[in-house]
Design a protein around this motif. Structure first.
Motif, PDB file in Angstrom:
ATOM      1  N   GLY A 115       0.832  -1.203   0.000  1.00 43.69           N
ATOM      2  CA  GLY A 115       0.000   0.000   0.000  1.00 43.69           C
ATOM      3  C   GLY A 115       0.858   1.241   0.000  1.00 43.69           C
ATOM      4  O   GLY A 115       0.797   2.060   0.910  1.00 43.69           O
ATOM      5  N   ASP A 116       1.687   1.339  -1.016  1.00 38.26           N
ATOM      6  CA  ASP A 116       2.624   2.453  -1.106  1.00 38.26           C
ATOM      7  C   ASP A 116       3.126   2.525  -2.532  1.00 38.26           C
ATOM      8  O   ASP A 116       3.531   1.513  -3.102  1.00 38.26           O
ATOM      9  N   SER A 117       3.109   3.714  -3.095  1.00 39.79           N
ATOM     10  CA  SER A 117       3.406   3.825  -4.523  1.00 39.79           C
ATOM     11  C   SER A 117       4.850   3.459  -4.870  1.00 39.79           C
ATOM     12  O   SER A 117       5.130   3.066  -5.997  1.00 39.79           O
ATOM     13  N   HIS A 118       5.766   3.594  -3.918  1.00 45.36           N
ATOM     14  CA  HIS A 118       7.158   3.323  -4.259  1.00 45.36           C
ATOM     15  C   HIS A 118       7.528   1.838  -4.225  1.00 45.36           C
ATOM     16  O   HIS A 118       8.712   1.487  -4.258  1.00 45.36           O
ATOM     17  N   THR A 119       6.508   1.012  -4.208  1.00 49.83           N
ATOM     18  CA  THR A 119       6.706  -0.429  -4.318  1.00 49.83           C
ATOM     19  C   THR A 119       7.452  -0.761  -5.604  1.00 49.83           C
ATOM     20  O   THR A 119       8.104  -1.806  -5.717  1.00 49.83           O
TER      21      THR A 119
ATOM     22  N   GLY B  30       4.392  21.231  -0.135  1.00 50.20           N
ATOM     23  CA  GLY B  30       4.116  20.777   1.225  1.00 50.20           C
ATOM     24  C   GLY B  30       4.589  19.364   1.539  1.00 50.20           C
ATOM     25  O   GLY B  30       4.395  18.897   2.648  1.00 50.20           O
ATOM     26  N   ARG B  31       5.227  18.694   0.601  1.00 56.54           N
ATOM     27  CA  ARG B  31       5.609  17.306   0.820  1.00 56.54           C
ATOM     28  C   ARG B  31       6.499  17.149   2.062  1.00 56.54           C
ATOM     29  O   ARG B  31       6.327  16.253   2.863  1.00 56.54           O
ATOM     30  N   GLN B  32       7.503  18.024   2.196  1.00 51.74           N
ATOM     31  CA  GLN B  32       8.439  17.871   3.321  1.00 51.74           C
ATOM     32  C   GLN B  32       8.105  18.808   4.476  1.00 51.74           C
ATOM     33  O   GLN B  32       8.904  18.994   5.384  1.00 51.74           O
TER      34      GLN B  32
HETATM   35  S1  SF4 Z   1      10.726   6.876   2.157  1.00 53.20           S
HETATM   36 FE1  SF4 Z   1       9.275   8.301   1.327  1.00 53.20          FE
HETATM   37  S2  SF4 Z   1       8.665   7.515  -0.624  1.00 53.20           S
HETATM   38 FE2  SF4 Z   1       9.681   5.875   0.489  1.00 53.20          FE
HETATM   39  S3  SF4 Z   1       8.038   4.732   1.441  1.00 53.20           S
HETATM   40 FE3  SF4 Z   1       8.743   6.252   2.905  1.00 53.20          FE
HETATM   41  S4  SF4 Z   1       7.456   8.042   2.539  1.00 53.20           S
HETATM   42 FE4  SF4 Z   1       7.194   6.695   0.799  1.00 53.20          FE
END
Ligand code: SF4
Lengths: 469, 201
Positions: free
Chosen positions: A131-135, A437-439
């Motif tokens: 459940g995370d796009s960076h999979t 606003g991401r960081q």
């Molecule tokens: S490090 Fe950043 S991009 Fe990677 S899973 Fe965590 S929040 Fe998501």
């Protein structure tokens, strides 16, 4: 003769449980990674319907997104209340449903996409979801890996399958050799700069070519990690000797007896010569420069020696988007990117929080000090990365230079924990998203490689790594 | 899941490309273990200042769009993270349909799981709908999922494509998991074969 297939086709076919007439498929999932932010509602759904986790042994959970990265975090009192509730929910869900779990107190805890490969959960030819796009990161092993939403998390927990339609095939070839100072991060950012953040929508990308082959497994993970920023469902790199070498001996890798059988299959995992591609992008390795982002979309990429663009340089909806970005970022068209002063440096994230990334940054920082007044932190991607960096003396180099040396987690990559930018604060970051606003609220992010971030820490401004000798 | 059949409502124009999930629902609101209540913070950083006051210029704060049920926006809508909190927030606010030239893949999928219909259309048609939405509260659009048609406030009809399986689930409010569990035998036999061929998995 059999029809030639791409790597994606091969993995897809090997996991097909069912295919309906309209092409809707049921795909079997080999590994399901779970973290605290996108899973509570899925487990709640299981409880409400009286369902169980179908394959707890194929499900691995770890808290990473909102855990603090400072000492004493095992004590929930040192977390904000809502974060503590989410972590406690994951603790409980992992226990109740009997899934593999690395709590914050475990040295193997870390960012889910670093933990999976490190422990040998991620293997070539697998299907991996989270459940995370960076999979997409796990694609570096030649595994079909992609991010899913919470409803799909629940679906995978309950059925170990996912309802999918097949994507199109895109080949991104990086030919030849990279120039000095150019890294995997520069490759992946340059590809997005080239194709745009929607360029990969509807595709699974396979990265290939000499420059990709030359990368270490860590570098390949950096490249695949950001396939999602290019809009792709997944990024893939065919496994080779480097992959097998990396996997061998990891705790959950196949053991003797099964290893040979695994290798036999893994060696068939490549795209056949005359396979069909729906789209092909070719970039010359030598044309890639060390890059930074200037705007608030990962496609806003330029070589470090370029000038800040003007909205008039763009067309269509991008004109307004660029105007908005420049205003948000506080930049003036025509300004040299290398003149942009920074306040903070963040080295970490699932893009660049692995041992090799820390080595690259430490190499630049050795014997140097960060610019006076700068805030700088290193957040290792996992407890194991942290331990190794301590053993190699990297932690000392960072600390001597003036960096904070943190515990593992996502940290300032998305600033859900206390590590945040203040409004207007400008950060040289090795993470993957420079969204507004991401960081941190009104925080300004410039994405770059670990070496470039280290260089910026020394000079206090965005810096061309090639000029820092 | 809630059904989606037809919808007649106010469409709000959000003429921006790359509307990302951090804009839709900033991360500080992801620390919930519930699905409900996120509408109050939809587009939080664009909608409110730091003191929590509304920013009057933002489209959903304008009197004519406060009850919007349709959103018309730019290319690559919903890019960024996999957070389903984004569609939860959209739905909780009362929006059931998003129209844009293109959508990010995960967001697009997440919408269907929550009774929201995302409609990708060519830019020229989105431009027509954007103009229509800009007319304000009297400009109600109608979305007919069965017929796969959008009707603008002045009666222009624009057809759209939708995946047949997803359409079927939305029209009937079907739960995917239930449907898949009906195929348990196929999953069992896949697992048996895989265990034999790839026991290390
Ligand atoms: S490090 Fe950043 S991009 Fe990677 S899973 Fe965590 S929040 Fe998501």
């Amino acid at each position: 003769m059999t029809t030639p297939k791409t790597l994606y086709d091969k993995i897809w076919d090997a996991h097909l449980v069912d295919e309906a007439e309209d092409g809707t498929c049921l795909l079997y999932i080999d590994r399901h990674l779970v973290h605290e932010v996108t899973s509570p509602q899925a487990f709640e759904g299981l409880r409400m319907t009286g369902r169980t986790v179908r394959a707890p042994d194929k499900t691995i959970a770890v808290p990473d997104h909102n855990v603090p990265t400072t000492a004493g975090r095992e004590d929930p009192k040192n977390m904000t209340e809502d974060s503590a509730v989410q972590v406690a929910a994951l603790d409980k869900n992992a226990k109740d449903f009997g899934i593999n779990y690395y709590p914050v107190s475990d040295v193997r805890q870390g960012i889910v996409h670093i933990v999976g490969p490190e422990n040998g959960w991620t293997l070539p030819g697998m299907t991996v979801v989270c459940g995370d796009s960076h999979t997409a990161t796990h694609g570096a092993f030649g595994a079909l890996a992609h991010g899913i939403g919470t409803s799909e998390v629940e679906h995978v927990l309950a059925t170990q399958t996912l309802i999918q339609k097949k994507s199109k095939n895109m080949k991104v070839e990086i030919t030849g050799k990279l120039r000095p100072g150019v890294t995997a991060k520069d490759i992946t950012l340059s590809v997005i700069g080239h194709t745009g953040t929607a360029g990969g929508t509807g595709y699974v990308i396979e990265y290939c070519g000499e420059a990709i082959r030359d990368l270490s497994m860590e570098g390949r993970m950096t490249v695949c990690n950001m396939a999602i920023e290019g809009g792709a469902r997944a990024g893939l790199i065919a496994p080779d000797e480097k992959t097998f070498e990396y996997v061998k001996g990891r705790p959950h890798a196949p053991k003797a007896g099964q290893w040979e059988a695994a290798m036999e299959w893994w060696k068939t995992l490549y795209s056949d010569d005359d396979a069909h591609w729906d789209k092909v992008v070719t970039i010359k390795g030598e044309d890639i420069a060390p890059v930074v982002t200037w705007g608030t979309s990962p496609e806003d990429v330029l070589p470090i020696d370029a000038l800040v663009p003007s909205p008039d340089d763009f067309k269509g909806g991008k004109v307004e988007a660029a105007r908005r970005s420049l205003e948000y970022m506080g930049l003036t068209p025509g300004q040299k990117l290398s003149d942009v002063q920074i306040d903070t440096v963040f080295i970490g994230s699932c893009t660049n929080g692995r041992i090799e990334d820390l080595r690259a940054a430490a190499e630049i920082l050795k014997g140097k000090k960060i610019k006076d007044g700068l805030r700088a932190m290193v957040v290792p991607g996992s407890g194991l990365v942290r331990a190794q960096a301590e053993e190699e003396g990297l932690a000392q180099i960072f600390q001597d230079a003036g960096f904070e040396w943190r515990l593992a987690g996502c940290s300032m990559c998305l600033a859900m924990n206390p590590d945040q930018l203040a409004p207007g604060e400008r950060c040289a970051s090795t993470s993957n998203r420079n969204f507004e606003g991401r960081q941190g609220y009104k925080g300004r992010t410039h994405l770059m490689s670990p070496a470039m971030a280290a260089a910026a820490a020394i000079t206090g401004h965005l810096t061309d790594i090639r000029e820092l000798s | 899941m809630d059904k989606f059949t037809t919808l007649t409502g106010i469409a709000a124009p959000l003429d921006l490309i790359n509307v990302d999930t951090d804009m839709i629902i900033p991360k500080q609101f992801l620390k919930t273990i519930k699905r409900e209540g996120l509408g109050a913070n939809l587009f939080d950083e664009m909608r409110f200042d730091r003191q929590g006051n509304e920013i009057p210029d933002f489209v959903l704060n304008k009197p004519q769009y406060r009850e919007a049920e349709i959103l018309v926006s730019g290319d690559n809508f919903g890019c960024g993270s996999s957070r389903e909190h984004a569609p939860w927030a959209i739905k909780d606010f009362g929006i059931r349909c998003v129209i844009a030239p293109s959508f990010a893949d995960i967001f697009f999928n997440n919408c269907f799981k929550n009774g929201i219909l995302p409609i990708p259309l060519p830019q020229e048609q989105v431009d027509i709908l954007m103009k229509d939405a800009e007319k304000g509260a009297n400009a109600r659009m109608t979305i007919d999922l069965e017929a796969q048609e959008i009707t603008t406030s002045d009666g222009q009809v624009i057809p759209f494509e939708v995946d047949a399986f997803k359409k079927h689930c939305l029209l009937n409010g079907l739960d995917d998991i239930g449907l898949t569990l009906e195929k348990a035998a196929a999953i069992d036999s896949f697992e048996a074969t895989q265990n034999a061929q790839r026991p290390w998995v």
